[in-house]
Every structure is written in structure tokens, then in C-alpha cells.
Motif scaffolding. Structure first.
Motif, PDB file in Angstrom:
ATOM      1  N   UNK A 195       1.180  -1.231   0.087  1.00  0.00           N
ATOM      2  CA  UNK A 195      -0.171   0.093  -0.012  1.00  0.00           C
ATOM      3  C   UNK A 195       0.916   1.003   0.220  1.00  0.00           C
ATOM      4  N   UNK A 196       2.217   0.998   0.688  1.00  0.00           N
ATOM      5  CA  UNK A 196       3.251   2.623   0.911  1.00  0.00           C
ATOM      6  C   UNK A 196       3.692   2.779  -0.831  1.00  0.00           C
ATOM      7  N   UNK A 197       3.801   1.174  -1.671  1.00  0.00           N
ATOM      8  CA  UNK A 197       4.566   1.654  -3.277  1.00  0.00           C
ATOM      9  C   UNK A 197       3.755   3.146  -3.633  1.00  0.00           C
ATOM     10  N   UNK A 198       2.850   2.748  -4.030  1.00  0.00           N
ATOM     11  CA  UNK A 198       2.309   4.927  -4.326  1.00  0.00           C
ATOM     12  C   UNK A 198       3.276   5.723  -3.317  1.00  0.00           C
ATOM     13  N   UNK A 199       3.328   5.606  -2.577  1.00  0.00           N
ATOM     14  CA  UNK A 199       3.624   7.064  -1.394  1.00  0.00           C
ATOM     15  C   UNK A 199       5.293   6.950  -1.719  1.00  0.00           C
ATOM     16  N   UNK A 200       5.859   5.792  -2.189  1.00  0.00           N
ATOM     17  CA  UNK A 200       7.290   5.642  -2.496  1.00  0.00           C
ATOM     18  C   UNK A 200       7.502   6.765  -3.831  1.00  0.00           C
ATOM     19  N   UNK A 201       6.752   6.394  -4.822  1.00  0.00           N
ATOM     20  CA  UNK A 201       7.085   6.248  -5.937  1.00  0.00           C
ATOM     21  C   UNK A 201       6.860   7.640  -5.833  1.00  0.00           C
ATOM     22  N   UNK A 202       5.467   8.460  -5.134  1.00  0.00           N
ATOM     23  CA  UNK A 202       5.542   9.581  -5.294  1.00  0.00           C
ATOM     24  C   UNK A 202       6.561  10.921  -4.815  1.00  0.00           C
TER      25      UNK A 202
ATOM     26  N   UNK B 149      -0.862  -3.098  18.369  1.00  0.00           N
ATOM     27  CA  UNK B 149      -0.917  -3.271  17.694  1.00  0.00           C
ATOM     28  C   UNK B 149      -2.337  -2.792  15.845  1.00  0.00           C
ATOM     29  N   UNK B 150      -3.185  -1.722  16.593  1.00  0.00           N
ATOM     30  CA  UNK B 150      -3.805  -1.011  15.183  1.00  0.00           C
ATOM     31  C   UNK B 150      -2.623  -0.284  14.622  1.00  0.00           C
ATOM     32  N   UNK B 151      -1.693   0.402  15.313  1.00  0.00           N
ATOM     33  CA  UNK B 151      -0.657   1.043  14.927  1.00  0.00           C
ATOM     34  C   UNK B 151      -0.413   0.143  13.343  1.00  0.00           C
ATOM     35  N   UNK B 152       0.285  -1.359  14.556  1.00  0.00           N
ATOM     36  CA  UNK B 152       0.726  -2.206  13.541  1.00  0.00           C
ATOM     37  C   UNK B 152      -0.118  -2.613  12.117  1.00  0.00           C
ATOM     38  N   UNK B 153      -0.627  -2.595  12.518  1.00  0.00           N
ATOM     39  CA  UNK B 153      -2.763  -3.228  10.962  1.00  0.00           C
ATOM     40  C   UNK B 153      -1.928  -1.528   9.984  1.00  0.00           C
ATOM     41  N   UNK B 154      -1.659  -0.910  10.497  1.00  0.00           N
ATOM     42  CA  UNK B 154      -1.166   0.798   9.334  1.00  0.00           C
ATOM     43  C   UNK B 154      -0.797   0.074   8.207  1.00  0.00           C
ATOM     44  N   UNK B 155      -1.595   0.065   6.572  1.00  0.00           N
ATOM     45  CA  UNK B 155      -0.496  -0.457   5.398  1.00  0.00           C
ATOM     46  C   UNK B 155       0.305   0.906   4.757  1.00  0.00           C
ATOM     47  N   UNK B 156      -0.373   2.312   5.566  1.00  0.00           N
ATOM     48  CA  UNK B 156       0.871   3.351   4.952  1.00  0.00           C
ATOM     49  C   UNK B 156       1.888   3.652   7.247  1.00  0.00           C
ATOM     50  N   UNK B 157       1.366   2.859   7.669  1.00  0.00           N
ATOM     51  CA  UNK B 157       2.281   2.604   8.677  1.00  0.00           C
ATOM     52  C   UNK B 157       2.506   4.956   9.301  1.00  0.00           C
ATOM     53  N   UNK B 158       0.556   5.103   8.556  1.00  0.00           N
ATOM     54  CA  UNK B 158       0.531   6.504   9.326  1.00  0.00           C
ATOM     55  C   UNK B 158       0.715   6.845  11.227  1.00  0.00           C
ATOM     56  N   UNK B 159       1.007   5.878  11.660  1.00  0.00           N
ATOM     57  CA  UNK B 159      -0.042   5.957  13.253  1.00  0.00           C
ATOM     58  C   UNK B 159       1.281   5.798  13.693  1.00  0.00           C
ATOM     59  N   UNK B 160       1.900   7.312  14.908  1.00  0.00           N
ATOM     60  CA  UNK B 160       3.136   6.988  15.851  1.00  0.00           C
ATOM     61  C   UNK B 160       2.632   6.727  16.916  1.00  0.00           C
ATOM     62  N   UNK B 161       3.659   6.162  17.885  1.00  0.00           N
ATOM     63  CA  UNK B 161       3.189   5.844  19.251  1.00  0.00           C
ATOM     64  C   UNK B 161       4.170   6.301  20.201  1.00  0.00           C
TER      65      UNK B 161
END
Lengths: 392, 88
Positions: free
Chosen positions: A42-49, B64-76
Motif C-alpha cells: 500500500x506504501x508503494x505509491x507513496x514511495x514512487x511519489x 497492534x492497531x498502529x502495526x495494522x496500518x498499511x501506510x504506517x501513518x500512526x506514531x506512538x
């Protein structure tokens, strides 16, 4: 206990991690076709941009596997399953015995029957590295073409827009996501894209590529389109041959019950490849999204280690196409629904479809209507009847 | 213990994995971005970051919730400002 997990993506790796957390002693082997430690697709587009550096796409470090005492085999696939003697045969010639086997191999990207420099796919990190390279090589007057009408096509739209590449998009269907969307939702996406300068060709077939070694154009049933870059996003088709040969029940995916068990004892499936019986919506579904893959990996680990808890999740996926928010929740296959209710309109710049089966709300697609998400998710979770459910 | 929970709205894509795992801490706003709650409440205006008091069990679930984020948008971060997730 000896666990073998085939597939090193988010489903398989999460399963390995959850097994180790519950059980310090069992042997766990994770067989991965890719050479990279777990990363976020899911982060690949973020990386490409350039929104995140390449190293930020990784979710595990190489050392993690050893620290967790997970035997991690890379660059290897599974090509044989002997369910009677409980072992799998690997492409490197090894045979691995198992007490519990988890199949989490995801899907292989569908390709076009031709290849030239400039043609790209967007599934793996290697695909993204290749695309990053060809994006760098483009001349100032470069043009891009996208083939597809789904989530990957949206990623390409955003990516090519980010690099200010004039873009032509074509797909075979009448609109995006033909298996889920009706005309109104399809028209809203088409209007949004064409208003933002995308040249859109619907009901269009891929014919061939133009160019010697480098891509110069794409031939479709509508004619020739100049192109330096082609992004192909036409879905995935997993390799089921070794599973079918072993007698594993395969439909659109590897069929499992609500406990992620296949018809073969001690063989389980999770993630994109699993077509599991979803007790909430009452039929077998395949959910190709991150939330489902991660949750099923964890659930499969719990079930394989002896917990008898069915897998329950209303999964969803969200994306946007040039700023238009698109969300899929639950079971969104038109053909499996008895009725699809449509809220909103192209004119109102928002369309929500609610999928109803046997009187119950089972799914939703929201285009430009984020506000409906919580209510629809809750209605599916609580198995509400469509008549109890009111949003407007 | 107190934890500082922060969502990066530029990274968040509204995949909602965090909402599924920790709905008392994360919900999605109108822009389809996750914002941070304190045990289901918003004592101060809506925000992408908040310091909340949690039990050990709640902390595990938040990781666990932060780990589940596919863009790692959560910081703790812990009370001392040390980043607990993502691992650096």
C-alpha cells in the motif's frame, strides 16, 4: 508442532508472528517467493511519489525473522503438496514436512502478451523500483497510458498526475469496477476523470504495443495512442495448479470454511488467495485487501494453534482517483446481490451503492460519500435488514 | 501510563484497519482520515494527535492497531517522547 506458511506477504508474515507470540517452541517456516522482508504494498505509491523514502516501505527488518526464530526461505515457491504424507515440495528441490500448512500466496499479476521498456505493473517492490527507474528516464513530452479499471488504475492515475504526464486510460468494461458498480457510480468516476484531463476510452480492448525496444505507443480496439509509459492494472490470477493437483477445493480462490480450513485436513488459507465462508454476509467471498489479509493471517494462526473461533471481519478498502474518494465495504459483488440501492447522483457529485441480499445489508460502495461509511459498516456487522437501515 | 498517539494525515489513506482494531482510539473523519479519541470521547476539539492514559493491555492493542496500518501513518510515543512505533 511444525508450521509451514507458504507466502511471505502480510497474511503469511502476520500468521508467523502471531504463532510465535503464542508458542515459543514450535517450528515455523515461512516460504517467500520475494527476497525482501515484509513491506507494505500500500506504501508503494507513496514511495514512487517521493512521499516516503524507500526504506520506509519495509514493515520488518531482515534480522527480525532470526530474532523470532522463524525459518525464512526466500526466492522459493511451493510446487507440490502431498496431503497424505503432509509435506510440500519447494522449487529448490527441498521437501518440508508440516503438521499445519497455511497457504497465503496471494495473487500473480495479470500481464499483457507483450513487453517493451516502458511497460509497468504495480504489485511488488521490484515492480515499483522498475517503475521508479522508467519514470526518471522520461522525456519532457512523455505521455502515459493506463490499461485497467480498478484499484491499480487509480494508483497509476494519481502517480502519472503527480508527474504531470498527460494520460490516456482505457478498459474493457463500460466503466470502472464493472462487477461492483452500476451506471450512476461508473458515470461519476468517468466524469471526474475526464474533467481533470484524462482521455478515457471505455469498452476498449488491448491489441498490441508499438516500439522497437522502447515503448512508443499502444494499439487498442479504438486505434493508436502515443505512449512512453504504460501502466497495466488488470487484476491478479493466482497459481492454483499445485493445490488443485493435491485435491484442494479451488473456486475463484482457495475455498475455506469460516475457520479458514480447506477441504484438506491441516491445510488452511488466508489473504487474497482465500475464498472463505463469510458468516456475516452468508456466502464465500474473496477479499483482496490489506485489512482482510492481515486479520486472516492472525486468525489463521489462532485457529491453527487450537482456538475454535470463526473468522469475522467486515473488511474495507479505500482509495481515491484524482481526489475522488472511493470506498468498498463488505460484499460488493453485483451478481451476488438481490438488490443494489443507489443513493446520490452524478449531479450531486456523490453516489453510494448499498448491496442487499436476502433482505440484509451485505456491502457498500461509496464514491465521494465518505459520510456513509460508518453506518454501512455497522449495518453489515450487525446483520441489519435493509428495511431497518436508513441513510439518505 | 500516558501515550502520545499521532496520525499523519498525509500518509493516512482511510484503510480503517486501526478503526477495526481500536475503535475507542481511532475513527475516520469526513476526509476519510483517522483522528484520535480518548476512550471514545473528544475532551478537546477533533485532532490527529492526543496524549491518552492507557493500561498495559490497551497499549498492546494500540501498538497492534498502529502495526495494522498499511501506510504506517500512526506514531506512538511514550511519556518521555521515545517513539515506540514504528521501530526506528
Amino acid at each position: 508442532m511444525r508450521y509451514v506458511i507458504v507466502g511471505g506477504g502480510v497474511a503469511g508474515t502476520t500468521a508467523a508472528e502471531a504463532l510465535r507470540k503464542r508458542d515459543a517452541k514450535s517450528e515455523i517456516t515461512l516460504v517467500s517467493e520475494e527476497h525482501h522482508p515484509l513491506y507494505s504494498r500500500v506504501l508503494l505509491p507513496h514511495y514512487l511519489k517521493g512521499k516516503v523514502p524507500r526504506e520506509r516501505v519495509f514493515l520488518k527488518k531482515e534480522a527480525w525473522y532470526g530474532q523470532q526464530q522463524i525459518e525464512w526461505l526466500t526466492g522459493i515457491a511451493c510446487e507440490h503438496l502431498d496431503p497424505r504424507n503432509q509435506f510440500v515440495g519447494l522449487t529448490d528441490g527441498r521437501e518440508l514436512p508440516y503438521d499445519r500448512l497455511l497457504v497465503a500466496t496471494g495473487g500473480e499479476v495479470r500481464t499483457v502478451d507483450a513487453d517493451l521498456r516502458g511497460v509497468s505493473y504495480l504489485r511488488t517492490l521490484d515492480d515499483a523500483d522498475h517503475l521508479a527507474q522508467i519514470l526518471c528516464e522520461q522525456p519532457a513530452d512523455a505521455r502515459a497510458v493506463i490499461f485497467g479499471g480498478g484499484f491499480i488504475a487509480c494508483e497509476y492515475l494519481n502517480l502519472f498526475s503527480h508527474f504531470r504526464l498527460p494520460t490516456t486510460l482505457f478498459h474493457r468494461g463500460a466503466h470502472f469496477w464493472t462487477r461492483s458498480l452500476g451506471e450512476e457510480a461508473g458515470a461519476l468516476i468517468a466524469k471526474h476523470l475526464t474533467e481533470r484531463g484524462v482521455e478515457l476510452h471505455t469498452r476498449t480492448q488491448f491489441v498490441n504495443l508499438l516500439g522497437e525496444s522502447e515503448l512508443t505507443g499502444v494499439v487498442t480496439s479504438q486505434g493508436e495512442h502515443a505512449a512512453h509509459l504504460l501502466g497495466v492494472g488488470i487484476g491478479t490470477s493466482p497459481d492454483f495448479s499445485w493445490l488443485k493437483a493435491a485435491g484442494v477445493d479451488v473456486g475463484a480462490g482457495v475455498r475455506t470454511n469460516a475457520f479458514l480450513e480447506t477441504n484438506i485436513p491441516h491445510v488452511y488459507a488466508a489473504g487474497d488467495i482465500a475464498e472463505f465462508f463469510d458468516e456475516i454476509v452468508g456466502r464465500h467471498i474473496q477479499a483482496g485487501n490489506w485489512m482482510n489479509a492481515m486479520s486472516q493471517g492472525r486468525a489463521a494462526a489462532h485457529i491453527m494453534s487450537g482456538e475454535r473461533e470463526p473468522f469475522h471481519l467486515v473488511s474495507s478498502y479505500a482509495t481515491n482517483a484524482l481526489g475522488l474518494e472511493i470506498i468498498f465495504v463488505g460484499d460488493t459483488l453485483k451478481d451476488a446481490a438481490d438488490e443494489v440501492r443507489v443513493l446520490g447522483s452524478v449531479h450531486a457529485l456523490g453516489v453510494t451503492q448499498i448491496f442487499v441480499r436476502q433482505g440484509r445489508v451485505v456491502g457498500g460502495v461509496l464514491i465521494g460519500r465518505n459520510q456513509d461509511r460508518a453506518a454501512i459498516t455497522k449495518a453489515i456487522q450487525e446483520q441489519k435488514t435493509a428495511s431497518e437501515f436508513e441513510i439518505c | 501510563m500516558k501515550l502520545h498517539i499521532k496520525v499523519d494525515p498525509d500518509l493516512c489513506i482511510g484503510a480503517a484497519s486501526c478503526v477495526t482494531i481500536a475503535p475507542e482510539t481511532f475513527q475516520l473523519n469526513e476526509e476519510n482520515k483517522a483522528y484520535v479519541l480518548d476512550h471514545g470521547t473528544e475532551p478537546t476539539p477533533r485532532t490527529y494527535e492526543r496524549v491518552i492514559d492507557v493500561t498495559e493491555e490497551e497499549k498492546e492493542n494500540l501498538i497492534l492497531a498502529a502495526q495494522s496500518c498499511p501506510t504506517l501513518a500512526i506514531f506512538i510515543f511514550d511519556e518521555a517522547g521515545v517513539q515506540l512505533f514504528p521501530d526506528l
